[in-house]
Write an enzyme that holds these catalytic residues in place. Structure first.
Site, short mmCIF file in Angstrom:
data_model
loop_
_atom_site.label_atom_id
_atom_site.label_comp_id
_atom_site.label_asym_id
_atom_site.label_seq_id
_atom_site.Cartn_x
_atom_site.Cartn_y
_atom_site.Cartn_z
N GLY A 47 0.85 -1.16 0.18
CA GLY A 47 -0.08 0.17 0.13
C GLY A 47 0.84 1.29 0.08
N GLY A 48 2.14 1.06 -0.31
CA GLY A 48 2.93 2.17 -0.87
C GLY A 48 3.17 3.05 0.40
N SER A 74 4.59 -5.70 -2.78
CA SER A 74 4.62 -4.21 -3.13
C SER A 74 5.35 -3.43 -1.88
CB SER A 74 3.13 -3.43 -3.24
OG SER A 74 3.54 -2.37 -3.77
#
Ligand SMILES: *[C@@H]1O[C@H](CO)[C@@H](O)[C@H](O)[C@H]1NC(C)=O
Ligand SMILES: *[C@@H]1O[C@H](CO)[C@@H](O)[C@H](O)[C@H]1NC(C)=O
Length: 544
Positions: free
Chosen positions: A126-127, A206
């Site tokens: 989620g960055g 991610s």
């Protein structure tokens, strides 16, 4: 003292003072006290939800967290809704509180003190600005079915997780240190749940994959025996920066207090409601991992760029790592003509995120990249697939190749490399964004590892096959350090690892499983040459 407790379809008698085996009652005695869980209704496992492992300092919520104290009474682990302050992605609402450093443990009924089972720890993506560990998105049933324990952890995000002042109060990487605190908690306590402390694998996607990689580079102890990285490594250009104290001044000014004194800004910001901080932070800049300064009595996580570092921790470590075949396609799907007309700067912009080129070199390098991907064409919608390839290669695919090279150099044992390319009914991000073109986009594989509970419906048969294959291979890796220890009807292909001197194998995970070699080899060879040519311009690169 006994109490009746309604669980699923029956009543379970739980008695204070009598500690039953977790095989029967989800009541567990840990080093931090008694923890009572729930019996799952969708499988043969227990759930311990929302166990607090860390405390955020109220007077300095941007600084490091500390271990949660022991429970005085039985902790009732029934609630997995804790979420760190953020604008969550599903309803686009400001949510969360700083009482969020919780973890969830899902324990198959097969796990006992006589039969300890391997443990998989999930670190969400989620960055570094969104994400949460709860079952809303990360339902455990498909993984836990394979007789492993799944633990999902929260960590702070945005300014609370990644403000980096370069001072002892806010040294940076607080979110990564939250993860570390969770990993320490798990190491101390997982045996009480029937977990095998010698078989812990950490896994992330991610920003979660980047986190896993940074745990490999970090100065702190190794709290796991193997790792899984999905579409994210520390070589993603721009992952780490120098400390950025100016962001705290900007944030403070946004909220009505102008100062050029970082510690005044910090005192002010600490008094502001987290939701206001989050709303304001999104207009400032992103808060991401940074290179920390070293101070006495302050724990550091990372103090140099991976490009300059060896990773002794990976020696003999099995690694499962890969990406999806169309990582960035969602970025270009459903865009109008104007978007593409305004998109001409994309090459230079990307290069600037990972290299310190002077103006002339940038022009020259931009031209090479442009020619390689699109020749002399103008940027239009027709080029969306090739533009997506460029972004995917730059941000995910080639960084994965670089990471693998570094793991091999540092003598990792077996590197299981995959490309996920299946396009079905549970491709997480494509489905969320109503994208139908392309293969598998960034984060699409989530839907084949987790029971995404807000979807409600049962998986279609063809998707269930992919789900069963993915979860079985991932769990096999956790259990045996090998995703395909034997050929079975479900897994008819032997997934060969990469080792020093071996072919560059990868498993293509589509409707069929296929063992292939060297994914996207032309594109990767381009970037390999490009990086070799421009080694000294890579952000953070130091000459010795
Ligand atoms: C989004 O809203 C729905 C409906 O109110 C709610 O059930 C759900 O929990 C929300 N999701 C998140 C992640 O907050
Ligand atoms: C998804 O896209 C299809 C066709 O492109 C369209 O008909 C449909 O309304 C869209 N659905 C949502 C939820 O946006």
């Amino acid at each position: 003292m006994c109490s009746n407790f309604f669980i699923g379809f029956g009543f379970l008698l739980l008695c204070n003072g009598i500690i039953a085996s977790p095989r029967i009652d989800p009541l567990v005695e840990t080093k931090v006290g008694l923890i009572r869980g729930l019996t799952a209704s969708d499988g043969d496992y227990s759930m311990f939800l929302g166990i607090p492992f860390g405390v955020v300092d109220e007077t300095n919520p941007f600084g490091p967290s500390t271990p949660y104290p022991k429970f005085e009474n039985t902790f009732e682990a029934y609630d997995d809704s804790a979420i760190c302050p953020q604008i969550e992605e599903f309803n686009n609402t400001l949510v969360g509180s700083l009482d969020c450093l919780h973890l969830n443990i899902y324990v198959p009924k097969s796990a006992t003190s006589q039969n300890r089972v391997p443990v998989l720890v999930w670190i969400y993506g989620g960055g570094f600005s969104i994400g949460f560990s709860g079952r809303y998105l990360y339902g455990p049933k498909f993984l836990v079915k394979n007789d492993i324990i799944l633990v999902t952890i929260n960590y702070r995000l945005g300014p609370y997780g990644f403000m980096c002042l370069g001072t002892p109060e806010v040294p940076g990487n607080q979110g990564l240190k939250d993860q570390l605190l969770a990993l320490r908690w798990i190491n101390n306590n997982i045996e009480s749940f029937g977990g095998d402390v010698n078989k812990i694998t950490i896994m992330g996607e991610s920003a979660g994959g980047i986190s896993v990689d940074l745990h490999l580079y970090s100065a702190q102890e190794t709290l796991f025996k193997s790792v899984i990285l999905q579409s994210g490594t520390a070589f993603l250009p721009g992952t780490l920066t120098e400390p950025k104290p100016e962001l705290s001044l900007k944030l403070s000014e946004n909220l009505g207090f102008t100062t050029d004194d970082v510690s005044e800004a910090l005192t002010f910001l600490s008094s502001i409601d987290p939701h206001l901080i989050i709303a304001s932070a999104s207009t400032v800049d992103r808060f991401w991992p940074c290179i920390e300064n070293q101070f006495d009595n302050t724990e550091t996580f990372i103090t140099d760029y991976p490009v300059n570092m060896e990773i002794p921790k990976v020696r003999n470590m099995p690694i499962l790592i890969g990406f999806n075949d169309n990582e960035m396609i969602t970025h270009y799907a459903n865009r109008d003509t104007e978007f593409f007309e305004m998109h001409n700067g994309i090459f230079a912009e990307r290069l600037n995120s990972g290299f310190n080129f002077d103006a002339d070199t940038l022009l020259e390098m931009e031209m090479f990249v442009r020619h390689f991907y699109i020749g002399d064409e103008k940027i239009t919608e027709e080029l969306k697939f090739v533009l997506a390839d460029m972004l995917s290669d730059f941000g995910y695919n080639y960084p994965t190749v670089r990471s693998i090279a570094n793991y091999i150099k540092n003598r990792a044992s077996n590197i299981y490399h995959y490309v996920f390319s299946y396009n079905g009914g549970r491709n997480f991000v494509k489905r969320k964004n109503n994208v139908t073109i392309g293969g598998a986009a960034h984060a699409d594989e989530i839907g084949y590892l987790f029971d995404v509970s807000f979807w409600h419906e049962k998986p279609e048969l063809h998707d269930q096959l992919i789900l069963d294959r993915m979860t079985t291979m991932w769990a096999n890796f956790v259990k045996y350090s090998n995703p395909t220890p034997q050929i079975t009807e479900l897994l008819p292909v032997r997934w060969e690892p990469i080792n020093e001197g071996s072919p560059y194998y990868y498993l293509d995970i589509n409707s069929e499983l296929k063992l292939e070699r060297r994914p996207f080899h032309n594109r990767m060879a381009f970037w390999e040459l490009f990086y070799n040519l421009n080694k000294k311009y890579v952000t953070g690169y130091r000459e010795y």
